[in-house]
Design a protein around this motif. Structure first.
Motif, PDB file in Angstrom:
ATOM      1  N   GLY A   1       2.576  17.443  90.116  1.00 19.98           N
ATOM      2  CA  GLY A   1       3.337  16.233  89.856  1.00 19.98           C
ATOM      3  C   GLY A   1       4.762  16.508  89.422  1.00 19.98           C
ATOM      4  O   GLY A   1       5.230  17.655  89.364  1.00 19.98           O
ATOM      5  N   GLY A   2       5.464  15.435  89.121  1.00 21.69           N
ATOM      6  CA  GLY A   2       6.859  15.568  88.711  1.00 21.69           C
ATOM      7  C   GLY A   2       7.042  16.347  87.429  1.00 21.69           C
ATOM      8  O   GLY A   2       8.100  16.950  87.214  1.00 21.69           O
ATOM      9  N   MET A   3       6.043  16.324  86.559  1.00 21.28           N
ATOM     10  CA  MET A   3       6.108  17.061  85.284  1.00 21.28           C
ATOM     11  C   MET A   3       5.134  18.238  85.323  1.00 21.28           C
ATOM     12  O   MET A   3       4.543  18.592  84.316  1.00 21.28           O
ATOM     13  CB  MET A   3       5.755  16.128  84.130  1.00 21.28           C
ATOM     14  CG  MET A   3       6.594  14.885  84.059  1.00 21.28           C
ATOM     15  SD  MET A   3       8.149  15.080  83.201  1.00 21.28           S
ATOM     16  CE  MET A   3       7.650  15.495  81.560  1.00 21.28           C
ATOM     17  N   ALA A   4       4.949  18.834  86.492  1.00 16.30           N
ATOM     18  CA  ALA A   4       3.953  19.888  86.668  1.00 16.30           C
ATOM     19  C   ALA A   4       4.236  21.075  85.758  1.00 16.30           C
ATOM     20  O   ALA A   4       5.385  21.450  85.518  1.00 16.30           O
ATOM     21  CB  ALA A   4       3.926  20.352  88.120  1.00 16.30           C
ATOM     22  N   THR A   5       3.168  21.647  85.237  1.00 12.54           N
ATOM     23  CA  THR A   5       3.303  22.812  84.377  1.00 12.54           C
ATOM     24  C   THR A   5       3.464  24.074  85.223  1.00 12.54           C
ATOM     25  O   THR A   5       2.901  24.182  86.322  1.00 12.54           O
ATOM     26  CB  THR A   5       2.077  22.961  83.460  1.00 12.54           C
ATOM     27  OG1 THR A   5       2.237  24.105  82.625  1.00 12.54           O
ATOM     28  CG2 THR A   5       0.789  23.119  84.266  1.00 12.54           C
ATOM     29  N   THR A   6       4.221  25.008  84.717  1.00 13.87           N
ATOM     30  CA  THR A   6       4.371  26.309  85.375  1.00 13.87           C
ATOM     31  C   THR A   6       3.619  27.392  84.621  1.00 13.87           C
ATOM     32  O   THR A   6       3.616  28.546  85.041  1.00 13.87           O
ATOM     33  CB  THR A   6       5.856  26.687  85.460  1.00 13.87           C
ATOM     34  OG1 THR A   6       6.417  26.712  84.137  1.00 13.87           O
ATOM     35  CG2 THR A   6       6.622  25.675  86.326  1.00 13.87           C
ATOM     36  N   SER A   7       2.989  27.023  83.533  1.00 19.12           N
ATOM     37  CA  SER A   7       2.260  27.997  82.719  1.00 19.12           C
ATOM     38  C   SER A   7       1.017  28.471  83.451  1.00 19.12           C
ATOM     39  O   SER A   7       0.368  27.709  84.169  1.00 19.12           O
ATOM     40  CB  SER A   7       1.880  27.374  81.377  1.00 19.12           C
ATOM     41  OG  SER A   7       1.077  28.256  80.625  1.00 19.12           O
TER      42      SER A   7
END
Length: 588
Positions: free
Chosen positions: A215-221
């Motif tokens: 999504g637009g606020m996707a996590t990269t962790s």
């Protein structure tokens, strides 16, 4: 760990078996163990404190080099600290449990008897093996010491070829480090588990995971903490997403339901709810009702309430009853369909109040019990008790105020009855719509009373529950009547139900409801007597009575047929043709 890897690299560079493998393998002498390759199959590490072991394509190359050398064991030497090192081929086991720890017992080799392995003291001992039937290759780090031995399992090459369906391939990846690109730290405190997963598989099965990764606020962790989720429930969720398999039990069903709701997996939700329905009993109905309300499961909540209606006494006696919250208690007490006497409901409410006072660290005084009950106290229908039940219990409990006790005693003993602040509507332990039949076609005046009962004998063609009568009121305008109603079994002369009460009329020719405190069961083809003894002025009465009256249920078409006969004996004049008791109110 770094020292062990260096020793492992040095031994490969200096090993005679390397030379036997030819120059083509010389490029494999420098191993990069920090990156998983497509051939790697390291065991998942379910501890938040353990470093994920990985054996990428380079390890596969090393294993291939070892095979080309004829699986000869490198000799011990000063460059490797004297430790024996061996490439060990793992033996597949079809019975590997999903959470079995990986150890040396899972590896077999001709050189295995010559190896000495020291288990790591770190939390990596809690690592879990793959749920696939194929054994997974593992790299176990050992303490750095002269006697340390680096033991690894040969990577599973071409595992895809052994899986004939997409479902089998995805099931193999469940809780498996192979191709994993994210880890979840699930739980909190010492119970945290580190669980591997695959973003694509999760995003395909859950809109929440899809938004999390894409999504637009996707996590990269690559590590995501889930302190509010139980590890067992999260594993059950992943198992379902990867393979459609449902793994729930009595201990995990509620936490799995929570996880399924949190990550928007309605199919797993439905399985959890179905499991709860099948295991719903009177002794856990209150506990499940609380959870159903918490998780917003109206269908499950409705089933719990129906079970409580049918088995009210057993449900109230269950150990979990006193653990429910106040809102759940009120949701039950306000029901008209509870099948228990009101004095027992009061006793159960007092038990709950004692437990709640303890939870709030209050002394279980009458004042504190009233305080924690709050609005629930007004849902106890004290007017439905007999005067003896009220005097022996609630009146002496100290929970009611003096004014409430006095008004209730007056309600029990005098006419016209004073207003009380508590509900006086009878509870009926039956579901469905209330029904009634009228046996007269016309209303006339006047019908007098001298202390003699009006009676009519009746029978029905099917089992019903009578909850009250409709009676005629005064011809002289608004008036209060005192009345005793009864249903008597004709053959045994046993009183099956009665109520001493009163009613107010407005002077019209309408009927006025007078209800029993509890439903009276009426069996088919059995004779009963309906009896009403009124004290008050002359009233209206019915004429042109019918010997047979049939009620047909609108929804189902079910017919209930009443047959009326004259009741001989001490009768005030009521008969089939005319008199009192014009209406019978019942449930089927």
């Amino acid at each position: 760990m770094r020292c062990c890897v260096c020793l492992f690299q040095q031994s490969l560079q200096c090993s005679p078996s390397k030379m036997a493998a030819g120059e083509s393998n010389s490029r494999s002498s420098c191993l990069n163990l920090s990156t998983s390759g497509p051939l790697g199959n390291a065991p998942p590490s379910n501890s938040a404190h353990s470093s994920p072991a990985s054996n990428g394509g380079a390890v596969g190359a090393a294993a291939g080099m070892n095979r080309s050398a004829g699986n000869s064991n490198p000799r011990s030497g000063p460059e490797n600290g004297g430790g024996a090192e061996s490439a060990v081929r793992s033996t597949p086991s079809a019975h590997n449990p999903p959470r079995q720890s990986v150890g040396l017992s899972g590896a077999t080799s001709g050189a295995a008897s010559n190896m000495t392995a020291t288990p790591s003291s770190s939390s990596s001992s809690s690592s879990t093996a793959s749920s696939s039937a194929d054994a997974s290759a593992a790299v176990s780090s050992l303490p750095s010491s002269p006697a340390s031995v680096l033991v690894y399992r040969e990577p599973v090459y071409n595992w895809q070829a052994t899986k004939s369906t997409v479902k089998e391939r995805f099931a193999f990846l469940f809780n498996n480090e192979v191709l994993s690109d994210v880890h979840f730290l699930v739980g909190k405190g010492m119970g945290v588990q580190r669980i591997p997963a695959h973003r694509f598989a999760l995003a395909v099965g859950s809109a929440v995971f899809d938004a999390m990764f894409n999504g637009g606020m996707a996590t990269t962790s690559t590590e995501i903490e889930l302190p509010d989720v139980e590890p067992a429930a999260f594993l059950a969720l992943l198992k379902f997403l990867y393979s459609d398999e449902v793994q729930i039990g009595p201990e995990t069903v509620m936490t799995t339901l929570y996880s399924a709701k949190k990550y928007a997996v309605p199919a797993l939700e439905a399985h959890c709810v179905e499991f709860l329905k099948k295991n719903l009993r009177a002794d856990n109905a209150f506990m499940l009702l609380t959870q159903a309300r918490l998780f917003d499961e109206p269908q499950l909540a409705s089933l719990c309430l129906e079970n409580i209606d049918k088995n009210t006494a057993d449900a109230l006696a269950a150990e979990g009853f006193t653990d429910v919250d106040l809102d759940t208690l009120m949701a039950v007490l306000e029901r008209d369909t509870l099948g228990v006497r009101e004095v027992r409901l009061f006793g159960a409410a007092v038990r709950w109040a004692e437990a709640e006072a303890q939870r709030q660290q209050l002394q279980p005084t009458p004042e504190n019990k009233r305080r924690v009950l709050g609005k629930a106290l007004s849902l106890i229908r004290f007017p439905l008790m007999t005067i003896e039940e009220f005097a022996a219990g609630p009146a002496q409990s100290g929970i009611l105020t003096d004014r409430e006790v006095v008004s209730l005693f007056l309600h029990f003993t005098v006419n016209p009855k004073p207003h009380v602040e508590f509900i006086d509507r009878p509870r009926c332990c039956l579901r469905g719509k209330e029904c009634s039949i009228t046996r007269f076609s016309q209303v006339e005046s006047r019908w007098g009373y001298s202390g003699t009962s009006d009676r009519i004998r009746f029978s029905v063609n099917r089992r019903i529950f009578v909850v009250g009568f409709g009676l005629y009121g005064s011809i002289h305008g608004p008036t209060d009547y005192q009345v005793n109603i009864q249903i008597i079994h004709t053959d045994s002369n046993t009183v099956l139900g009665q109520n001493d009460t009163g009613f107010s009329c407005d002077g019209t020719a309408s009927t006025f409801r007078v209800m029993f405190k509890e439903p009276v069961e009426i069996l088919p083809s059995v004779n009963y007597i309906a009896c009403a003894t009124l004290k008050g002025p002359d009233s209206h009465y019915g004429t042109k009575g019918m010997r047979k009256v049939t009620h047909e249920a609108p929804a189902t078409g079910t017919k209930t047929c009443f047959t009326f006969c004259y009741a001989a004996g001490n009768n005030n004049g009521t008969s089939v043709e005319d008199g009192q008791i014009p209406e019978v109110i019942f449930y089927t």
